[in-house]
Design an enzyme around this catalytic site. Sequence first.
Site, PDB file in Angstrom:
ATOM      1  CD  GLU B 280      40.951   9.985  13.219  1.00  0.00           C
ATOM      2  OE1 GLU B 280      41.549   9.112  13.867  1.00  0.00           O
ATOM      3  OE2 GLU B 280      40.228  10.837  13.748  1.00  0.00           O
ATOM      4  CD  GLU B 283      37.613   7.254   8.562  1.00  0.00           C
ATOM      5  OE1 GLU B 283      38.540   7.233   9.408  1.00  0.00           O
ATOM      6  OE2 GLU B 283      36.463   6.851   8.806  1.00  0.00           O
ATOM      7  CB  CYS B 300      41.571   8.339  19.953  1.00  0.00           C
ATOM      8  SG  CYS B 300      42.189   8.737  18.348  1.00  0.00           S
ATOM      9  CB  SER B 320      37.495   8.214  12.532  1.00  0.00           C
ATOM     10  OG  SER B 320      38.508   7.331  12.118  1.00  0.00           O
ATOM     11  CE  LYS B 359      42.422   4.367  25.019  1.00  0.00           C
ATOM     12  NZ  LYS B 359      41.996   4.521  23.629  1.00  0.00           N
ATOM     13  CD  GLU B 362      39.176   1.120  22.749  1.00  0.00           C
ATOM     14  OE1 GLU B 362      40.143   1.229  23.529  1.00  0.00           O
ATOM     15  OE2 GLU B 362      39.060   1.814  21.728  1.00  0.00           O
ATOM     16  CD  GLU B 367      32.634  -3.998  18.523  1.00  0.00           C
ATOM     17  OE1 GLU B 367      32.196  -5.049  19.049  1.00  0.00           O
ATOM     18  OE2 GLU B 367      32.271  -2.864  18.870  1.00  0.00           O
ATOM     19  CB  CYS B 505      44.646  10.819  27.390  1.00  0.00           C
ATOM     20  SG  CYS B 505      43.804  10.565  25.830  1.00  0.00           S
TER      21      CYS B 505
END
Lengths: 165, 584
Positions: B280, B283, B300, B320, B359, B362, B367, B505
């Site tokens: 990151e 990036e 994230c 990102s 999650k 996710e 993908e 989190c």
Amino acid sequence: MSEKCCCCATMKDERMDKLDEIINKHRNEKGALIPVLHEAQELFGYLPMEVQKKISEGLNVPLTEIYGVITFYTQFSLQPKGKYKIQVCLGTACYVKGSGQILDKLKEKLGINVGEVTGDGKFSLEACRCVGACGLAPVVMINEDVYGRLTVDDVEDIINKYKDK
Amino acid sequence: MEMVNITIDTRKIRVPKNYTVLEAAKYANIKIPTLCYLKGINEIGACRMCVVEIKGAKSLQAACVYPVSEGLEIYTQTPAVRESRRVTLELILSNHDRKCLTCTRSRTCELQKLAEELNINDIHFDGETYKLPLDDFSPSIVRDPNKCVLCRRCVSMCKNVQEVGVIDTTERGFKTIVSSAFNKSLNEVPCTMCGQCITVCPVGALREKDDTDKVWQALADNDKYVIVQTAPAVRVALGEEFGMPIGSRVTSKMVAALRRLGFKKVFDTDTAADLTIMEEVNELIDRIKNGGKLPLITSCSPGWIKFCEHNYPEFLDNLSTCKSPHEMFGAVLKSYYAEKEGIDPSKIFVVSIMPCTAKKFEAQRPELSSTGYPDVDVVLTTRELARMIREAAIDFNNLPERYFDDPMGEASGAGVIFGATGGVMEAALRTATELITGKKVPDDSIEYNEVRGTKGVKEASIRIGALTLKAAVAHGLGNARKLLERIKAGEQYHFVEIMACPGGCVNGGGQPIQPSEVRSWIDLRSERAKAIYDEDRSMHVRKSHENPAVKKMYNEYFEKPGSEKAHELLHTHYHARDNYPETK
């Protein structure tokens, strides 16, 4: 079944532009949702999802909240109405004068329940609150026509009047 | 603050004028039962459990919304009060699905506790009940309207705090339920799966999709090589499930428990967090140098990503492209690690223990399967792990200290702080500063207090060599909205961190549930975050780029951040989502 529009396909009509106008008119008012829903229902006859989505985006109110308001108030409808909207007054005066039995007879003759539409799209049936014609109790309204001092035996004739219209 | 004198149950006290009766009683250490109340989130006086007698008032008043005033006399335990509370509770129970024995919230149910405290031993009413279908189509959240007590805490959380608004009260009277528009499944509406609704539900009406069976099955399958990884926020909250104080650090006991459950390897997601920072920051520097899309926004938090895809598709290019740490880890385990250890990647089964319900969603994204297999096979929440530990009859509190497995277990303090709001930003700053200036920063000046804490939107300007990096941090999706609107109005930042859950989190939708009587008065976000920052200070390595496991991974496999291989395995893409797709 030509009148029975179902969302998107037939919805790309000028009524959607009208809806934009309604939303814009009320956009900055506090408590704009209910007036907008009233006018939208008048325009479309009911409040399908496409209409609710547009209101949700226009007024920046979550769709779920709009759906919650619509399902809370009986005057808002998620279903299309019939060509002839039958409203049976269940206000106190009409009720004691027997509008309950008239409603039962209508259900039986039309083969539908309150909130439903006949298969041919002609009639929808609703129970409503006092229409302000207690002197004529019991009262039934069909679209703008008012029928007063009814008995159960009058029901069939009245329906027949509209059947062939 | 102006003070007033009041009397509660003959005790005279002085309290600030803006207190409610409930707050005043709390101050005087007098307990008033509540059900719908959740301080700061749901203060609507709906359930009537907190009624009290007020001298001069005609009827009983709800303490949670009644303001104090000079000379107010309050009685919290009169016969009328007790009778009213009992009848109210019996009425709530009269149409409640009382299958407590098989309810996930048995032991932690606020309704069950009230019934016990109010000594309810019979229910004198038969409420009209409907057997409504479960909504279990979402990979993350199960909604059981039969257990709902209509307290509206979830509605307030979803609509007012998260500003997502996919659930609300619909219909009326006995038919009233909390549902989505057109009673659609949470899977068919713009739900972000953040699970904050679950953490505020007093009963079992909202819960995570329980995936523990899949993990038990994998553990029993000799053909599978089952690896577990744990997110940073889990280790500072799991202890609460076993009666420890909020903010207890149980890292080594957690590792011991996972070993006993039979996982082949116990790895630390923090290592992948370090890997995320390498990618990151690379990036970020690339976008700043080469005029790429700014601000760069962190990726994230899968609740945030889904929120962005539904509500702010215009920001998708700002995100990102880094996968979230546990997904990166899954991809690394099924490629680099599999090759290195000579394990067939098709046999590797990756379980992520996460503080997060999003999650679960996710992990199902098509993908996110760079190796041809899903990067992560199953995601369990902190609560589900606790359930497995209990089911395996492990005496958690008396476990010995055990440590993460090498070579992926060594992480940095930067990876640990990912668990709190501002943590990803801080970890990135620790690395960016050294990579840009080429100078080593001593450990006593790597803490960035301006991005820590529970303020909804935090901003910082950080000098890195010739660059003044403008950063912003938002946590909770309502705050994310505020920040994004600010950016749309022209505010410029280089780097933005967004986490879906308030506090990040540590306060995720998969974390142990604390009842209103605890979380109304103790800030879970800061208590758990304190533990995270303590953990960071206890680490030998506190910067991602100094993590030896990460260095080795680049040397042996990825070459450098942003390499072709890194892109193939560690990066992803996003797509706009229709909020209410038309279903015929």
